[in-house]
Design an enzyme around this catalytic site. Structure first.
Site, PDB file in Angstrom:
ATOM      1  N   ASP A 169       0.856  -1.179   0.000  1.00  0.00           N
ATOM      2  CA  ASP A 169       0.000   0.000   0.000  1.00  0.00           C
ATOM      3  C   ASP A 169       0.897   1.235   0.000  1.00  0.00           C
ATOM      4  O   ASP A 169       1.445   1.626   1.032  1.00  0.00           O
ATOM      5  CB  ASP A 169      -0.901  -0.009   1.243  1.00  0.00           C
ATOM      6  CG  ASP A 169      -1.735   1.257   1.353  1.00  0.00           C
ATOM      7  OD1 ASP A 169      -1.888   1.957   0.324  1.00  0.00           O
ATOM      8  OD2 ASP A 169      -2.216   1.552   2.460  1.00  0.00           O
ATOM      9  N   ARG A 174       0.658   4.704  -7.863  1.00  0.00           N
ATOM     10  CA  ARG A 174      -0.200   5.275  -8.904  1.00  0.00           C
ATOM     11  C   ARG A 174       0.600   5.801 -10.093  1.00  0.00           C
ATOM     12  O   ARG A 174       0.023   6.114 -11.138  1.00  0.00           O
ATOM     13  CB  ARG A 174      -1.088   6.369  -8.325  1.00  0.00           C
ATOM     14  CG  ARG A 174      -0.399   7.652  -7.944  1.00  0.00           C
ATOM     15  CD  ARG A 174      -1.400   8.645  -7.357  1.00  0.00           C
ATOM     16  NE  ARG A 174      -2.501   8.914  -8.283  1.00  0.00           N
ATOM     17  CZ  ARG A 174      -3.611   9.580  -7.952  1.00  0.00           C
ATOM     18  NH1 ARG A 174      -3.767  10.035  -6.720  1.00  0.00           N
ATOM     19  NH2 ARG A 174      -4.547   9.785  -8.845  1.00  0.00           N
ATOM     20  N   ASP A 192     -13.093   8.742  -7.070  1.00  0.00           N
ATOM     21  CA  ASP A 192     -14.288   9.504  -6.695  1.00  0.00           C
ATOM     22  C   ASP A 192     -14.447  10.789  -7.506  1.00  0.00           C
ATOM     23  O   ASP A 192     -15.231  11.663  -7.134  1.00  0.00           O
ATOM     24  CB  ASP A 192     -14.266   9.844  -5.206  1.00  0.00           C
ATOM     25  CG  ASP A 192     -13.076  10.727  -4.819  1.00  0.00           C
ATOM     26  OD1 ASP A 192     -12.129  10.835  -5.625  1.00  0.00           O
ATOM     27  OD2 ASP A 192     -13.101  11.315  -3.712  1.00  0.00           O
ATOM     28  N   ARG A 282       2.418   9.266   3.492  1.00  0.00           N
ATOM     29  CA  ARG A 282       1.159   8.882   2.842  1.00  0.00           C
ATOM     30  C   ARG A 282       0.421  10.121   2.312  1.00  0.00           C
ATOM     31  O   ARG A 282      -0.787  10.286   2.507  1.00  0.00           O
ATOM     32  CB  ARG A 282       0.256   8.097   3.807  1.00  0.00           C
ATOM     33  CG  ARG A 282       0.854   6.769   4.254  1.00  0.00           C
ATOM     34  CD  ARG A 282      -0.130   6.003   5.132  1.00  0.00           C
ATOM     35  NE  ARG A 282      -1.374   5.741   4.425  1.00  0.00           N
ATOM     36  CZ  ARG A 282      -1.550   4.753   3.556  1.00  0.00           C
ATOM     37  NH1 ARG A 282      -0.538   3.922   3.277  1.00  0.00           N
ATOM     38  NH2 ARG A 282      -2.710   4.563   2.973  1.00  0.00           N
ATOM     39  N   GLU A 285       2.042  12.850  -3.142  1.00  0.00           N
ATOM     40  CA  GLU A 285       2.564  12.293  -4.400  1.00  0.00           C
ATOM     41  C   GLU A 285       2.202  13.180  -5.581  1.00  0.00           C
ATOM     42  O   GLU A 285       2.923  13.232  -6.584  1.00  0.00           O
ATOM     43  CB  GLU A 285       2.056  10.863  -4.602  1.00  0.00           C
ATOM     44  CG  GLU A 285       0.676  10.729  -5.222  1.00  0.00           C
ATOM     45  CD  GLU A 285      -0.467  11.109  -4.286  1.00  0.00           C
ATOM     46  OE1 GLU A 285      -1.621  11.135  -4.747  1.00  0.00           O
ATOM     47  OE2 GLU A 285      -0.212  11.369  -3.088  1.00  0.00           O
ATOM     48  N   ASP A 286       1.082  13.915  -5.482  1.00  0.00           N
ATOM     49  CA  ASP A 286       0.669  14.818  -6.563  1.00  0.00           C
ATOM     50  C   ASP A 286       1.582  16.029  -6.660  1.00  0.00           C
ATOM     51  O   ASP A 286       1.897  16.504  -7.753  1.00  0.00           O
ATOM     52  CB  ASP A 286      -0.789  15.242  -6.385  1.00  0.00           C
ATOM     53  CG  ASP A 286      -1.093  15.711  -4.966  1.00  0.00           C
ATOM     54  OD1 ASP A 286      -0.178  15.721  -4.114  1.00  0.00           O
ATOM     55  OD2 ASP A 286      -2.260  16.054  -4.697  1.00  0.00           O
ATOM     56  N   ILE A 316      -8.663  13.158   2.304  1.00  0.00           N
ATOM     57  CA  ILE A 316      -7.671  13.635   3.268  1.00  0.00           C
ATOM     58  C   ILE A 316      -7.537  15.155   3.248  1.00  0.00           C
ATOM     59  O   ILE A 316      -7.060  15.743   4.214  1.00  0.00           O
ATOM     60  CB  ILE A 316      -6.296  12.994   2.994  1.00  0.00           C
ATOM     61  CG1 ILE A 316      -5.799  13.363   1.599  1.00  0.00           C
ATOM     62  CG2 ILE A 316      -6.360  11.491   3.151  1.00  0.00           C
ATOM     63  CD1 ILE A 316      -4.398  12.872   1.310  1.00  0.00           C
ATOM     64  N   GLY A 321      -5.263  20.115   9.752  1.00  0.00           N
ATOM     65  CA  GLY A 321      -3.824  20.199   9.571  1.00  0.00           C
ATOM     66  C   GLY A 321      -3.349  19.849   8.179  1.00  0.00           C
ATOM     67  O   GLY A 321      -2.135  19.745   7.951  1.00  0.00           O
TER      68      GLY A 321
END
Length: 358
Positions: A169, A174, A192, A282, A285-286, A316, A321
């Protein structure tokens, strides 16, 4: 001898002018006669000249406007890095269309809706689902999605469908390279997020004109925080910052086109320290992908104006925060790069067919 002296009869030969005490002149007589029939000619001539002058002015103004429009259009294309005649391989039949790369995580109901929608878009050549759950997808889910892709597709050529299964995971999954891709264009999207097919096809044409740029629907920005004395600290700005400032420097990979070569660059060329950071946190990444493309192109991304729909619950980005974590990611990545590669712009691509005023 008698002498006869003839006397001229002035009364018989004199003109009316001489009778009135003036001097006779043939030129005056011709001018007077001509004036009787052409007294309106000078006025008509002046009117014709005025109309011709006005027509010349309008013609000159039209030519000036046309020249300005052509110049402005060429400058705009060069500024955005667009080139409609770019010899991209996406124009060839073997690489036409785009591959939809869907990132999912334990939301099978949303995945079914997303796959069904993108299978119905005519430009979709293939659909790959990035699967990073511990348990592999069930055979029932596989069969259902393959059936949906076949039934929903409107194209003669049915899209390929495949799960890209990962053992760990990890958000870096991606952006792993995909074997046997038939397209250069990758449309990266979350499970989504739904982009209408017409909007997606327009964004694809924008990407074709700038195939090494990121072209997307979710803009973000950065700016230098001058309150930090002596330290180059950058703030990460969300949608409301973009709306307020009118500028952006990133488009998020939750709904964006990019060239497939960036999958290889992200996985094999980007510093491993950034991979480790994304895996550990986590998140972000974008941002890492935006920095990668900006560093490779030294050019800004392209934001496409279009309505998109988020069909799931808040992610998220709604957690407390989140902004601070994004600020930290941005600055940590910049320190690992050793420079700030992001380029800001205020240009966006708009489909004029859907605008009231063009």
């Amino acid at each position: 001898m008698s002498i006869h002296i003839g006397i001229r009869d002035h009364d018989a030969s004199a003109t009316d002018a001489e009778r009135n005490g003036g001097l006779y002149s043939p030129a005056k007589e011709k001018a007077a006669n001509r004036g009787v029939y052409s007294s309106r000619s000078p006025l008509l001539l002046r009117r014709v000249r005025q109309l011709l002058a006005a027509a010349k002015v309008k013609t000159l103004l039209g030519l000036c406007f046309l020249c300005f429009f052509v110049l402005a259009t060429s400058r705009l294309r060069s500024f955005m890095g667009w080139n409609p005649h770019y010899p991209s391989s996406v124009s060839s039949p073997s690489r036409g269309g785009y591959t939809v790369l869907i990132n999912t995580w334990k939301r099978n109901s949303l995945l079914k809706q997303s796959v069904a929608h993108y299978a119905s878009c005519r430009g979709t050549d293939a659909i790959h689902v990035v699967w990073s759950e511990i348990d592999p997808p069930s055979e029932t889910l596989k069969a259902y999605l393959k059936k949906i892709v076949f039934s929903k597709s409107q194209a003669f050529h049915k899209p390929n469908f495949k799960f890209d299964i990962n053992e760990e995971d990890d958000l870096n999954n991606r952006f792993k390279p995909i074997e046997q891709l038939r397209t250069d264009a990758i449309f990266s999207v979350d499970d989504d997020v739904v982009v209408p097919c017409s909007t997606l096809d327009f964004a694809f044409t924008v990407w074709q004109s700038a195939p090494f740029s990121m072209v997307g629907f979710v803009p973000r920005m950065h700016w230098l925080d001058k309150s930090k004395n002596g330290d180059a600290y950058y703030n990460y700005g969300g949608w409301w910052s973009v709306w307020w400032m009118g500028t952006y420097s990133m488009v998020l990979s939750k709904a964006a086109f990019f060239h497939r070569r960036y999958l290889d660059l992200y996985t094999h060329k980007m510093p491993s320290s950034i991979h480790d950071y994304v895996s550990r946190e986590r998140n972000c990444e974008d941002i890492a992908m935006s920095l990668l493309v900006a560093n490779a192109t030294t050019a800004p991304p392209i934001w496409v104006k279009g309505k998109i729909y988020e069909i799931g619950s808040s992610g998220i980005s709604s957690l407390q925060g989140h902004s601070k974590r994004r600020n930290k990611c941005l600055n940590d990545f910049i320190s690992l790069y050793g420079s700030m590669p992001l380029v800001s712009t205020n240009v966006k691509a708009v489909d004029a067919r859907h605008e009231w005023f063009w």
